[in-house]
Design an enzyme around this catalytic site. Structure first.
Site, short mmCIF file in Angstrom:
data_model
loop_
_atom_site.label_atom_id
_atom_site.label_comp_id
_atom_site.label_asym_id
_atom_site.label_seq_id
_atom_site.Cartn_x
_atom_site.Cartn_y
_atom_site.Cartn_z
N HIS A 114 -8.89 1.55 -5.67
CA HIS A 114 -8.06 0.61 -4.91
C HIS A 114 -6.61 0.99 -5.11
O HIS A 114 -6.16 1.17 -6.25
CB HIS A 114 -8.31 -0.82 -5.37
CG HIS A 114 -9.71 -1.26 -5.11
ND1 HIS A 114 -10.16 -1.61 -3.87
CD2 HIS A 114 -10.78 -1.33 -5.95
CE1 HIS A 114 -11.44 -1.90 -3.94
NE2 HIS A 114 -11.84 -1.73 -5.21
N TYR A 156 0.80 -1.23 0.00
CA TYR A 156 0.00 0.00 0.00
C TYR A 156 0.83 1.28 0.00
O TYR A 156 0.26 2.37 -0.09
CB TYR A 156 -0.94 0.01 1.21
CG TYR A 156 -1.91 -1.14 1.20
CD1 TYR A 156 -2.99 -1.15 0.32
CD2 TYR A 156 -1.73 -2.23 2.04
CE1 TYR A 156 -3.87 -2.22 0.29
CE2 TYR A 156 -2.62 -3.30 2.02
CZ TYR A 156 -3.68 -3.29 1.14
OH TYR A 156 -4.55 -4.35 1.11
#
Length: 148
Positions: A103, A26
């Site tokens: 996302h 991430y």
């Protein structure tokens, strides 16, 4: 600011851990960085942003319902709820606001269960796997679609 010039930014479960949660997946940007980026990009297009992160599905659904009163569109990273929540999908389609699904990671390059989204075929915009820059891209595409 009128509803026609406001976006709702929603981030789902575990996104409060951005910057420390699996940085190899991430990145190191924080949720505050995401919110600032979205506010800057939206502001440059004449929109203000109301942001909320919650680890609770019902709170996100309540925010979606409230957005129909004063927002032109919704930008959402539903986190793990992407793959599990019919209720979130029903809320998003029920308020009749265009929305972007974002996302940070490339869900198609991850576990098979992450490759299914209850939202993908009803989202006006979908941006996947572009890190937090995907939020900026989604804002631009969403604003272009709502035509303001």
């Amino acid at each position: 600011m009128t509803a026609s010039h406001r976006l709702m930014l929603l981030n789902g479960p575990n996104l409060n851990l951005l910057g420390t949660r699996e940085p190899e997946v991430y990145g190191t940007a924080t949720l505050a960085d995401v919110e600032q980026l979205v506010a800057e990009v939206a502001g440059g297009l004449g929109y203000e942003v109301r942001a909320l992160q919650s680890n609770h599905e019902g709170i996100l659904i309540d925010a979606i319902h409230a957005a129909r009163e004063d927002c032109a569109a919704i930008l959402i990273n539903p986190g793990g709820l992407t793959h599990t929540s019919v209720a979130l999908r029903d809320a998003l389609t029920g308020v009749s606001l265009p929305f972007a699904e974002v996302h940070i990671s490339d869900v198609y390059a991850r576990e098979s269960f992450r490759q299914f989204s209850y939202l993908e075929n009803v989202a006006a915009v979908r941006v996947v796997g572009k890190g937090i820059d995907g939020y900026a891209e989604a804002v631009r595409e969403l604003v272009a679609q709502i035509g303001e």
